[in-house]
Scaffold this motif. Structure first.
Motif, PDB file in Angstrom:
ATOM      1  N   ARG A  57      19.511  30.771  -1.561  1.00 31.94           N
ATOM      2  CA  ARG A  57      19.933  31.327  -2.844  1.00 31.94           C
ATOM      3  C   ARG A  57      21.331  31.921  -2.740  1.00 31.94           C
ATOM      4  N   GLU A  58      21.599  32.630  -1.636  1.00 28.24           N
ATOM      5  CA  GLU A  58      22.924  33.209  -1.456  1.00 28.24           C
ATOM      6  C   GLU A  58      23.995  32.127  -1.345  1.00 28.24           C
ATOM      7  N   ALA A  59      23.641  30.996  -0.715  1.00 23.96           N
ATOM      8  CA  ALA A  59      24.593  29.879  -0.589  1.00 23.96           C
ATOM      9  C   ALA A  59      24.616  28.989  -1.835  1.00 23.96           C
ATOM     10  N   LYS A  60      23.752  29.325  -2.828  1.00 27.71           N
ATOM     11  CA  LYS A  60      23.666  28.565  -4.083  1.00 27.71           C
ATOM     12  C   LYS A  60      23.370  27.085  -3.825  1.00 27.71           C
ATOM     13  N   ILE A  61      22.402  26.867  -2.914  1.00 27.79           N
ATOM     14  CA  ILE A  61      21.968  25.506  -2.579  1.00 27.79           C
ATOM     15  C   ILE A  61      20.603  25.269  -3.217  1.00 27.79           C
ATOM     16  N   GLN A  62      20.485  24.210  -3.972  1.00 26.83           N
ATOM     17  CA  GLN A  62      19.225  23.901  -4.640  1.00 26.83           C
ATOM     18  C   GLN A  62      18.240  23.275  -3.640  1.00 26.83           C
ATOM     19  N   TYR A  63      16.969  23.643  -3.796  1.00 30.33           N
ATOM     20  CA  TYR A  63      15.948  23.152  -2.873  1.00 30.33           C
ATOM     21  C   TYR A  63      14.617  23.030  -3.594  1.00 30.33           C
ATOM     22  N   THR A  64      13.694  22.292  -2.965  1.00 25.82           N
ATOM     23  CA  THR A  64      12.321  22.162  -3.466  1.00 25.82           C
ATOM     24  C   THR A  64      11.378  22.126  -2.274  1.00 25.82           C
ATOM     25  N   GLY A  65      10.098  22.265  -2.547  1.00 20.67           N
ATOM     26  CA  GLY A  65       9.071  22.069  -1.527  1.00 20.67           C
ATOM     27  C   GLY A  65       9.118  23.041  -0.374  1.00 20.67           C
ATOM     28  N   ASP A  81      24.526  18.769   0.177  1.00 24.11           N
ATOM     29  CA  ASP A  81      24.314  20.176   0.567  1.00 24.11           C
ATOM     30  C   ASP A  81      23.556  20.317   1.882  1.00 24.11           C
ATOM     31  N   ALA A  82      22.962  19.204   2.381  1.00 21.91           N
ATOM     32  CA  ALA A  82      22.114  19.276   3.575  1.00 21.91           C
ATOM     33  C   ALA A  82      22.854  19.809   4.807  1.00 21.91           C
ATOM     34  N   PRO A  83      24.070  19.314   5.133  1.00 22.10           N
ATOM     35  CA  PRO A  83      24.757  19.848   6.315  1.00 22.10           C
ATOM     36  C   PRO A  83      25.049  21.342   6.220  1.00 22.10           C
ATOM     37  N   THR A  84      25.471  21.773   5.027  1.00 20.09           N
ATOM     38  CA  THR A  84      25.750  23.216   4.838  1.00 20.09           C
ATOM     39  C   THR A  84      24.479  24.033   4.997  1.00 20.09           C
ATOM     40  N   ALA A  85      23.391  23.537   4.402  1.00 23.66           N
ATOM     41  CA  ALA A  85      22.113  24.249   4.499  1.00 23.66           C
ATOM     42  C   ALA A  85      21.653  24.342   5.955  1.00 23.66           C
ATOM     43  N   LEU A  86      21.814  23.247   6.696  1.00 22.18           N
ATOM     44  CA  LEU A  86      21.405  23.240   8.107  1.00 22.18           C
ATOM     45  C   LEU A  86      22.200  24.263   8.906  1.00 22.18           C
ATOM     46  N   THR A  87      23.499  24.332   8.632  1.00 20.11           N
ATOM     47  CA  THR A  87      24.349  25.307   9.340  1.00 20.11           C
ATOM     48  C   THR A  87      23.940  26.741   9.006  1.00 20.11           C
ATOM     49  N   LYS A  88      23.710  26.997   7.725  1.00 22.43           N
ATOM     50  CA  LYS A  88      23.321  28.347   7.306  1.00 22.43           C
ATOM     51  C   LYS A  88      21.971  28.768   7.894  1.00 22.43           C
ATOM     52  N   LEU A  89      21.019  27.835   7.874  1.00 23.25           N
ATOM     53  CA  LEU A  89      19.682  28.171   8.364  1.00 23.25           C
ATOM     54  C   LEU A  89      19.653  28.343   9.881  1.00 23.25           C
ATOM     55  N   ARG A  90      20.540  27.658  10.595  1.00 20.56           N
ATOM     56  CA  ARG A  90      20.587  27.824  12.048  1.00 20.56           C
ATOM     57  C   ARG A  90      21.059  29.226  12.446  1.00 20.56           C
ATOM     58  N   GLU A  91      21.704  29.914  11.508  1.00 23.85           N
ATOM     59  CA  GLU A  91      22.113  31.287  11.785  1.00 23.85           C
ATOM     60  C   GLU A  91      20.909  32.230  11.869  1.00 23.85           C
ATOM     61  N   LEU A  92      19.773  31.778  11.332  1.00 23.75           N
ATOM     62  CA  LEU A  92      18.542  32.587  11.428  1.00 23.75           C
ATOM     63  C   LEU A  92      17.961  32.575  12.832  1.00 23.75           C
ATOM     64  N   SER A  93      18.324  31.589  13.642  1.00 19.94           N
ATOM     65  CA  SER A  93      17.774  31.465  14.992  1.00 19.94           C
ATOM     66  C   SER A  93      18.545  32.385  15.932  1.00 19.94           C
ATOM     67  N   GLN A  94      17.864  33.439  16.401  1.00 19.91           N
ATOM     68  CA  GLN A  94      18.475  34.415  17.296  1.00 19.91           C
ATOM     69  C   GLN A  94      17.775  34.380  18.649  1.00 19.91           C
ATOM     70  N   PRO A  95      18.501  34.721  19.749  1.00 18.99           N
ATOM     71  CA  PRO A  95      17.858  34.772  21.074  1.00 18.99           C
ATOM     72  C   PRO A  95      16.755  35.826  21.095  1.00 18.99           C
ATOM     73  N   LEU A  96      15.680  35.528  21.785  1.00 19.94           N
ATOM     74  CA  LEU A  96      14.601  36.496  21.933  1.00 19.94           C
ATOM     75  C   LEU A  96      15.067  37.630  22.823  1.00 19.94           C
TER      76      LEU A  96
END
Length: 532
Positions: free
Chosen positions: A82-90, A107-122
């Motif tokens: 939502r913050e990146a204003k990327i439309q999604y479903t499912g 929008d898929a490459p941008t979304a993939l890059t943004k979502l990979r920022e959620l992955s943090q080292p344990l």
């Protein structure tokens, strides 16, 4: 070693006397001790194996923790897109995977890059090995998969257990119980032992509730007779009030969470005289609560506890003071228990009781009697050995050992320590260590006499030259006790505490008290020979 100034001798005697006097409250009934000043009420607490009590083994619901983790990932995905204003479903979560389909291929490459920022080292040791808390992969066709690895779930369970231990400890202490033992067992279990508690029913009720409180709005768009069709942003929740069994349609949006409460106290409504619970928010919660009540005047809002609606009052006017009250046909006991739960905080995950054990006071009394018997027999044998082997000096040693044991009980009382059967074993072992120190000194005196020294010179040399040997042996034993304390749990730590305290008092009595007694005897008798 045999010369003591008047002030030094007085300091040694006063130290031993004051520490020994700390053990006095243990010899009086508890009702009598409670009438004394607060500073004089410190005493030894008997452990579960000595006075009986209740023991519960709790297990953190790992499936709930996993579901919470997946829900968090799903909410993070929604927020990021939502913050990146990327439309999604499912957007969905199942098993250990969260999936989302990006509507536009561009929008898929941008979304993939943004979502990979959620992955943090344990955190912790796993972080240094490259483990991450989330695996983000392109599933093709605009689908992005976010997988929660088992290591991340294990880490989340570990954090939940650590947080639960603190909350369980606060809840148990609020009940007014004495010296509970709360410790972790394995990956997802918590052991709770409460000495003296013979009926664990209320304890189970308190520990079995998650106490997750939320303040949410009632959904007025759904008529009472059409509650079968609930909007996606609302849910149907049951009522906790038996007088109103009808379920409520509650909006999922949480206005204020129970985590922002700083106090909760039971009381009575001045108008109805019914039991209530008064609560107070922190500054952040006060602002949120004031904004919510200002925006929704004349609308009902729900107080939800563990998925049930306690009450749903109508907001008559904005509540800006950061405090309020909860009513819900409570009994006095129920209001008090709810206040305890809210003050202690919500558990991060439900706890399941998988083992319950009650130790009767009779079994504890039997343990005390056998422990006392072992202590008496061991002490008598030591006393007789010292008297037969060292005669008058054996009397001096026995006096010092008796004061040593009294000082151990005094320090344990001062610390309000819990005494268990292994703790008694530590005290009995300390008697042997204390006597061993005197044996080393006396044998050194005998050796000096065989080398031709005079009586007084031999006594002085015996104390001086045995010092390093005794210190070395006691320091190594103290290190072992410290390791047992930091690594061990429960009764093992009790043994380590009494052993460690016993070593400290042994060094004190061997080199100050025993030498003071012997120095007084030397000044009085001026001996030409040593009766040893």
């Amino acid at each position: 070693m045999l010369y003591f100034t008047r002030w030094k001798a007085l300091a040694i005697i006063l130290t031993a006397l004051v520490v020994c006097l700390c053990a006095v409250p243990n010899f009086f009934p508890e009702a009598t001790v409670k009438t004394w000043p607060k500073w004089a009420q410190r005493h030894i607490v008997l452990g579960l194996d000595l006075q009986g009590g209740s023991s519960l083994l709790l297990e953190v619901d790992s499936n709930y923790v996993k579901k919470e983790k997946l829900d968090q990932v799903r909410d993070d995905v929604r927020r990021v897109l939502r913050e990146a204003k990327i439309q999604y479903t499912g957007l969905s979560a199942r098993a250990d995977v969260v999936e989302v389909r990006i509507t536009k291929d561009t929008d898929a490459p941008t979304a993939l890059t943004k979502l990979r920022e959620l992955s943090q080292p344990l955190g912790g040791l796993l972080g240094s090995s490259g483990q991450r808390g989330l695996e983000v992969a392109d599933g093709g066709g605009g689908v992005i998969r976010l997988t929660v690895p088992p290591a991340a779930v294990t880490e989340r369970i570990r954090q939940s257990v650590e947080q639960s231990i603190q909350i369980v400890e606060r809840r148990v202490n609020e009940l007014g119980t004495v010296e509970p033992l709360i410790q972790r067992q394995g990956i997802d279990r918590i052991l709770v032992q409460v000495p003296g508690l013979q009926d664990p029913t209320r304890l189970k009720d308190i520990l079995g509730k998650t106490a997750k409180m939320e303040f949410r709005m009632v959904d007025l768009t759904v008529p009472p007779d059409q509650r079968g069709s609930v909007p996606a942003d609302s849910e149907l929740l049951p009522s906790a009030d038996p007088a109103y069994p009808q379920p409520y349609v509650i909006k999922k949006q949480v206005l204020v969470s129970g985590g922002e409460l700083i106090d909760a106290q039971p009381g009575f409504d001045q108008r109805t005289n019914q039991p209530i619970v008064s609560f107070k928010f922190n500054s952040s919660g006060s602002r949120k609560f004031a904004a919510a009540t200002t925006q929704h005047v004349k609308e009902p809002f729900a107080i939800v506890l563990d998925g049930k609606v306690i009450s749903a009052p109508v907001i008559q006017e904005p509540i800006t003071g950061g405090s309020g009250q909860i009513s819900g046909n409570f009994t006095v006991q129920a209001a008090n228990d709810l206040a305890i739960l809210l003050r202690a905080g919500a558990l991060p995950a439900p706890l399941t009781i998988i083992e319950e054990r009650t130790v009767g006071p009779g079994l504890g009394q039997d343990s005390i009697e056998k422990g006392e018997l072992a202590a008496y027999v061991g002490s008598i044998l030591v006393i007789v050995f010292m008297l037969v082997t060292y005669r008058l000096f054996g009397v001096f040693a026995n006096i010092a050992v008796a004061i040593n044991v009294a000082m151990i009980f005094g320090i344990l009382s001062l610390l309000n320590a819990t005494l268990t059967l292994p703790g008694i074993a530590g005290i009995v072992l300390t008697v042997g260590i204390a006597v061993d120190s005197n044996v080393l000194i006396y044998e050194r005196i005998r050796e000096e006499l065989r080398h031709g020294r005079t009586a007084i010179s031999a006594i002085d040399a015996g104390f001086t030259r045995a010092l390093s040997t005794i210190l070395d042996s006691n320091i190594t034993t103290f290190i072992a006790a410290a390791v047992l304390f930091y690594i061990g749990t429960g009764p093992v730590r009790g043994f380590a505490v009494t052993l460690g305290i016993g070593i400290i008092t042994t060094v004190f009595t061997a080199f100050t008290l025993t030498s003071l007694i012997v120095a007084g005897w030397v000044r009085w008798k001026r001996p030409k020979t040593v009766p040893i």
